[in-house]
Write an enzyme that holds these catalytic residues in place. Structure first.
Site, short mmCIF file in Angstrom:
data_model
loop_
_atom_site.label_atom_id
_atom_site.label_comp_id
_atom_site.label_asym_id
_atom_site.label_seq_id
_atom_site.Cartn_x
_atom_site.Cartn_y
_atom_site.Cartn_z
N GLU A 87 -0.70 -4.06 12.03
CA GLU A 87 -0.01 -5.31 11.69
C GLU A 87 0.35 -6.17 12.89
O GLU A 87 0.52 -7.37 12.75
CB GLU A 87 1.26 -5.05 10.85
N TRP A 118 0.83 -1.21 0.00
CA TRP A 118 0.00 0.00 0.00
C TRP A 118 0.86 1.26 0.00
O TRP A 118 0.33 2.37 0.06
CB TRP A 118 -0.93 0.00 1.22
N ASP A 119 2.19 1.09 -0.10
CA ASP A 119 3.09 2.24 0.01
C ASP A 119 2.82 3.31 -1.06
O ASP A 119 3.19 4.47 -0.88
CB ASP A 119 4.55 1.77 -0.09
N LYS A 148 2.34 -1.46 16.24
CA LYS A 148 3.60 -1.34 15.51
C LYS A 148 3.74 0.05 14.89
O LYS A 148 4.82 0.63 14.85
CB LYS A 148 3.65 -2.40 14.40
N GLN A 149 2.61 0.57 14.37
CA GLN A 149 2.63 1.84 13.66
C GLN A 149 1.23 2.43 13.71
O GLN A 149 0.30 1.83 14.25
CB GLN A 149 3.07 1.64 12.21
#
Length: 801
Positions: free
Chosen positions: A491, A352-353, A611-612
């Protein structure tokens, strides 16, 4: 170092892989890591060359199971060139190498303006004097099939001869990522080599995808060689030359390489095309001149100017974005590789970057953005097939995509800390479809490309919307629709504690972006002409009876809350709290908290730990007004106080195990006018140059994070939105980045200049025959005609012009 150069002084073996990634040179079609030309792949060095879209699939045995992985292929190494002194009696000294005690000094200089890598070193040649060597390398931006290496050797205090070995090496594997090394990694077969006169050649094919690769290298010297011979072997073509050298009489060796694959257009065969191209290529000075001119054009259209160290880093980030996705990419069927063309991490896959990359490209190289969206459109049938296989309608795009659009996410992943192979459920990140829809919308808003919006863009938007509407389950008790069994951007959490099935329910980011997609899809249906709507519905098999449900789901998807905070997913508030201080005291870094806990026999699924950014990603994608509008549409009152509580909640519970995390948190905090925003923005800027993830940059740069920092300045700090046929500005104060300027392309205008200084924004529209543009700042609209410059003043009570 100047604002245009990055220098690496001395030779630091432990830092070579990081330097090689950051000194990669590319042109949007292929790229080569910045390894020294005499190196071979090993513990210290990793020469690698990657062509966009060249993948191959291999089967491996992992933990007693057969798994298949598709990788971006490490192509034959074109770099090899080494030197050694040759004496009058025919004897030779050892090959020059930095990994010996004879190295006197050593420096690499990466020149961003010209996109060349220069290496200088002095070497005490055994049995002779000191050799001074300068090597200049480029990967040509005009002819994207060419690369060149010039080597100048000067003997400081002796005369004699230098033996030069220039080679094409096909004895390569995919070995850049340590945790992948137990997997099958030999991708190249049917190797042939040969040569004649001054040109060596090599051809091979990938083992499963059957992509042909042809490479030819022309090696010439400034002085006539006293000996020249090409020695082909099974996997390597070696050209050996002997050239005279002495004080005041440097030896110049130019190696020019051509690379073609069978994916290239308008060629008969890769090897023949490579041989023809290298034969016709100009001399090194001519190649350098045209290459430099091409980069000057790129910088004029894309450069972001920010004072100080932040500006230097931003320019480095832009350099690597342009090397991966240049105008040369517009002719290719490729997506956005998450790690660039710089290494083998994530196997070169497309995630998805692009969500962090296309918003920048839209306003500089829209033709590249369109090509990257076309990559997704060509794989729409595969996404629809995947949805059908899952019992759903519409399009289910894969979390990891490669050659043909099937799901490439691995089935197992290795925890390097415990050594255990674990199930991988990242394929449940269906929010990738919303990212694709967001990119379609942003591209069309920025460019005014209604033709794309009404055709390919509409097909993708509607099929993604269809997937969300079909997957939303109505719950009579709450009167809400729910999306179950997914994984969010975080994630870490891929299942509930002690659950026997993976997946989570009502991930807020997934649900809110799904509602946004449905709303935009309905907008498209209303916008397109009636004849096109009928044709579109017929083409994708859409029944108008489906649309009322889209409207209903877009307004009634569930968003969970706990303790006055937006929950990351249903049940998040019931998870245990982690003793963050204890883990920070026990481990030097807890960025990969999931690996730490698994190695301890625990699971991150039990804790409120991310995680983010997950929920906070919404504050990255949408302005405050747009985000409030989305929650209002869903029937939730999320005021500024609720949002700020939510931001604080997740700030304390995020380990930042992704380079995207600092970027998102920095922008979210800047929009919330928070003083600690700069801490996260600085982390995003330094993520790769400081390798904050502990060795991952050596496996490839983080393209999304790099492009995201550019977009943070271009759209985030300016509050720039392209909607309603106007440029909307709402500047965000960030003292460390209070001055900046850049140019952009918008609705047919090339080179619109935007410059911010303390308290004011200047808009300059260059002369053209285009219509004036509307600029909206704090509710006030001004019109800027071609050839006109307007200065908009900011003040505490709003803005005025």
């Amino acid at each position: 170092m100047s604002e245009w150069t990055w220098e690496y002084e001395g030779y630091v073996p432990g830092g070579e892989r990081l330097r090689e990634s950051l000194c990669t040179l590319g042109n949007g079609r292929f790229a080569t890591r910045g390894a020294v030309p005499e190196s071979r792949a090993g513990l210290l060095h990793y020469p690698g060359t990657y062509a966009a879209g060249v993948y191959n699939r291999l089967e491996s045995t992992v933990a007693g199971r057969q798994v298949v992985n598709e990788d971006m292929v490490n192509l034959p190494d074109w770099l090899p060139l080494r030197l050694r002194p040759r004496f009058a009696d025919g004897a030779t000294g050892p090959w020059c190498s930095p990994d010996t005690r004879q190295l006197i000094d050593h420096r690499h200089t990466l020149d961003l303006r010209r996109a060349v890598l220069t290496r200088r070193f002095r070497y005490q040649a055994h049995g002779a004097g000191v050799l001074e060597v300068e090597q200049v390398r480029l990967v040509h931006m005009v002819d994207p099939h060419l690369a060149a290496l010039r080597t100048v050797v000067t003997a400081e205090d002796w005369s004699g001869e230098i033996e030069v070995e220039s080679a094409l090496d096909g004895d390569v594997t995919n070995s850049n990522v340590r945790r992948y090394r137990s997997l099958a990694r030999h991708h190249l077969v049917r190797m042939r080599t040969g040569g004649s006169a001054d040109t060596a050649w090599l051809s091979c094919r990938t083992s499963a995808s059957d992509i042909g690769i042809g490479m030819a290298a022309r090696t010439v010297t400034s002085e006539p060689a006293t000996a020249s011979e090409i020695r082909p072997s099974h996997r390597k073509a070696v050209h050996r030359l002997v050239v005279p050298v002495g004080p005041g009489r440097p030896a110049v060796v130019d190696k020019t390489v051509a690379l073609h694959t069978s994916r290239d257009r308008a060629i008969a065969d890769p090897l023949g095309a490579a041989l023809d191209r290298v034969a016709e290529a100009g001399a090194f000075p001519d190649l350098l001149a045209s290459h430099t001119t091409a980069w000057a054009r790129l910088w004029r259209g894309a450069d972001i100017r920010v004072p100080g160290e932040a500006g230097r880093i931003l320019r480095l980030h832009l350099f690597h974005v342009l090397q991966t996705l240049s105008p040369n990419t517009a002719d290719l069927d490729v997506g956005v590789p998450a790690r660039g063309l710089h290494g083998e991490a994530y196997r070169g896959h497309v995630f998805w970057d692009e969500l962090f990359v296309l918003p920048y490209l839209n306003l500089h190289f829209p033709e590249v953005s369109r090509a990257l969206l076309d990559y997704r459109h060509r794989r729409l049938p595969r996404a629809c097939q995947a949805a059908r296989a899952a019992g759903r309608s519409g399009a289910m795009y894969p979390w990891q995509s490669g050659s043909d659009g099937r799901e490439e996410a691995q089935q197992l992943h290795l925890n390097p800390r415990s050594g255990r192979w674990l199930p991988d459920h990242s394929h449940l990140q269906h929010h990738v479809g919303s990212a694709i829809a967001y990119n379609v919308w942003q591209y069309c808003e920025a460019t005014g490309d209604t033709e794309y919006l009404h055709t390919k863009g509409a097909e993708m938007l509607l099929q993604i919307a269809r997937f969300w509407a079909d997957g939303a389950e109505y719950e009579p008790g709450s009167g809400r629709y729910r999306i179950r069994g997914v994984v969010g951007p975080d994630e870490y959490h891929d299942r509930y504690p002690d659950a026997d099935r993976p997946g989570l329910d009502d991930n807020t980011y997934t649900n809110v972006t799904a509602a946004w997609v449905l709303s935009r899809a309905l907008d498209v249906v209303r916008r397109v002409p009636a004849w096109r709507r009928e044709e579109l519905f017929e083409r994708i098999g859409l029944d108008t009876g489906e649309l009322p449900k889209w409207e209903e789901v877009s307004r009634r998807l569930r968003v969970p809350f706990h303790q006055g905070v937006i929950s990351q997913f249903d049940g998040y508030g019931d998870l245990a709290e982690l003793d963050w201080d204890a883990y920070r005291a026990r481990y030097p870094s807890i960025r990969r908290l999931d690996r730490i806990l698994e190695a301890e026999g625990d699971s991150v699924n039990r804790y409120q730990a991310s995680k983010q950014a997950d929920v906070l990603m919404l504050g990255h994608l949408f302005s405050s007004a747009e985000l409030h509008g989305l929650f209002d549409r869903l029937g939730y009152d999320v005021d500024d106080e609720t949002w700020h509580r939510t931001v604080d909640h997740y700030l304390r519970r995020t380990s930042h195990g992704s380079t995207l995390s600092g970027l998102v948190h920095g922008l979210v905090l800047a929009r919330a006018r928070r003083a600690d925003a700069w801490r996260y923005v600085r982390e995003a800027l330094e993520a790769d140059i400081a390798d904050i993830q502990g060795g991952t940059t050596g496996e490839g740069i983080h393209l999304g994070a790099m492009a995201g920092t550019l977009d943070l300045v271009q759209r985030g700090l300016t509050g720039l939105e392209t909607r309603e046929d106007a440029l909307h500005l709402d500047p965000v104060p960030l003292p460390a980045l209070s001055e900046y300027s850049f140019s952009l392309r918008y609705r047919g205008h090339w080179g619109i200049g935007i410059r911010r200084r303390e308290g004011e924004i200047e808009i300059e529209v260059p002369e053209s025959a285009e219509s004036p543009i509307r600029v909206v700042l704090a509710g006030r609209t001004v019109t800027v005609a071609p050839g006109e410059t307007r200065t908009l003043m900011e003040d505490a009570g709003g803005s005025h012009s």
